[in-house]
Design a protein around this motif. Structure first.
Motif, PDB file in Angstrom:
ATOM      1  N   ALA A 105      11.370  14.545  21.314  1.00  0.00           N
ATOM      2  CA  ALA A 105      12.116  14.201  20.102  1.00  0.00           C
ATOM      3  C   ALA A 105      12.037  12.714  19.802  1.00  0.00           C
ATOM      4  O   ALA A 105      11.928  12.306  18.636  1.00  0.00           O
ATOM      5  CB  ALA A 105      13.581  14.631  20.258  1.00  0.00           C
ATOM      6  N   PHE A 106      12.078  11.896  20.843  1.00  0.00           N
ATOM      7  CA  PHE A 106      12.017  10.446  20.644  1.00  0.00           C
ATOM      8  C   PHE A 106      10.650  10.045  20.093  1.00  0.00           C
ATOM      9  O   PHE A 106      10.557   9.179  19.225  1.00  0.00           O
ATOM     10  CB  PHE A 106      12.307   9.720  21.959  1.00  0.00           C
ATOM     11  N   GLY A 107       9.600  10.698  20.584  1.00  0.00           N
ATOM     12  CA  GLY A 107       8.265  10.423  20.057  1.00  0.00           C
ATOM     13  C   GLY A 107       8.169  10.736  18.571  1.00  0.00           C
ATOM     14  O   GLY A 107       7.601   9.950  17.791  1.00  0.00           O
ATOM     15  N   LYS A 108       8.734  11.873  18.172  1.00  0.00           N
ATOM     16  CA  LYS A 108       8.712  12.242  16.750  1.00  0.00           C
ATOM     17  C   LYS A 108       9.562  11.277  15.923  1.00  0.00           C
ATOM     18  O   LYS A 108       9.211  10.940  14.787  1.00  0.00           O
ATOM     19  CB  LYS A 108       9.211  13.676  16.577  1.00  0.00           C
ATOM     20  N   VAL A 113      10.012   6.673  12.029  1.00  0.00           N
ATOM     21  CA  VAL A 113      10.355   5.277  11.715  1.00  0.00           C
ATOM     22  C   VAL A 113       9.101   4.504  11.299  1.00  0.00           C
ATOM     23  O   VAL A 113       9.119   3.731  10.331  1.00  0.00           O
ATOM     24  CB  VAL A 113      11.027   4.591  12.922  1.00  0.00           C
ATOM     25  N   ALA A 114       8.001   4.733  12.014  1.00  0.00           N
ATOM     26  CA  ALA A 114       6.747   4.051  11.690  1.00  0.00           C
ATOM     27  C   ALA A 114       6.274   4.415  10.289  1.00  0.00           C
ATOM     28  O   ALA A 114       5.815   3.550   9.525  1.00  0.00           O
ATOM     29  CB  ALA A 114       5.676   4.412  12.725  1.00  0.00           C
ATOM     30  N   ALA A 115       6.410   5.697   9.941  1.00  0.00           N
ATOM     31  CA  ALA A 115       6.002   6.140   8.605  1.00  0.00           C
ATOM     32  C   ALA A 115       6.905   5.540   7.532  1.00  0.00           C
ATOM     33  O   ALA A 115       6.427   5.084   6.482  1.00  0.00           O
ATOM     34  CB  ALA A 115       6.035   7.672   8.541  1.00  0.00           C
ATOM     35  N   ARG A 116       8.209   5.512   7.799  1.00  0.00           N
ATOM     36  CA  ARG A 116       9.155   4.957   6.813  1.00  0.00           C
ATOM     37  C   ARG A 116       8.893   3.468   6.605  1.00  0.00           C
ATOM     38  O   ARG A 116       8.944   2.965   5.478  1.00  0.00           O
ATOM     39  CB  ARG A 116      10.586   5.198   7.291  1.00  0.00           C
TER      40      ARG A 116
END
Length: 200
Positions: A105-108, A113-116
């Motif tokens: 879940a943390f990876g997703k 966050v990276a995409a946002r």
């Protein structure tokens, strides 16, 4: 992780952010617009105000509610980014997560966050801390080592040149300053880690 005292975690994070609000503001005055500490304090105080209600929810629903509240109250760029982190965790974590669940879940959540933020590791952002925490989780580290990894990762943003966010406008002048978002991320990680370790 099956006996998470969510109210205690919320209070620990809110206390930590409040205690370091001036420090975060000073970091943001150096390379941002100077409001990161105040914004983060306001957001987590709003979460703290609803700690009893949040703690009564299943963990996934509580995390999504925390994320929504941060988006609404933190403001600036940090609100959507920290909000995305918590909302994504709530979307993918089961009610009683084990370590493997947390790693997945943390990876997703980091990807979200990276995409946002349209950013990646090495660009002097909160992602530098989040990826370090993920690596520590994957390596089987305990809470104290995870917190130490987060602190070291935040400090490692100082020599970086900012590529994303308001600090990127400074170019080379952003070098030599710790990123405020990375620092606040490390503070949150340490507060959670110390609470979990203390309750183990």
């Amino acid at each position: 992780m099956n006996r998470i005292d969510l109210k205690q975690l919320i209070e620990a994070v809110a206390d930590t952010i409040a205690a370091h609000a001036d420090d975060l503001t000073a970091l943001d005055q150096a390379i941002g617009d100077g409001d990161h500490g105040l914004n983060m304090k306001r957001g987590f105080e709003a979460v703290r105000a609803d700690a009893d209600g949040l703690a009564a929810k299943p963990l996934p629903e509580a995390l999504k509610a925390i994320g929504t509240k941060l988006v609404m109250t933190v403001g600036g760029a940090s609100g959507p980014l920290f909000g995305t982190l918590f909302m994504s965790l709530g979307k993918d974590l089961p009610a009683e997560p084990g370590r493997a669940d947390l790693i997945g879940a943390f990876g997703k959540a980091i990807d979200a966050v990276a995409a946002r933020g349209k950013s990646q590791a090495g660009q002097k952002t909160m992602l530098d801390v989040l990826y370090a925490v993920q690596a520590a989780l994957v390596a089987g580290k305990g809470p104290a080592d995870i917190a130490a990894a987060a602190d070291a990762a935040a400090q490692s943003t100082a020599p970086m040149k900012a590529i994303r966010g308001r600090a990127s406008f400074l170019g080379e002048r952003s070098v030599g300053h710790v990123d405020p978002g990375a620092r606040s991320s490390a503070l949150i990680v340490r507060a959670v880690a110390e609470s979990l370790e203390g309750g183990a």
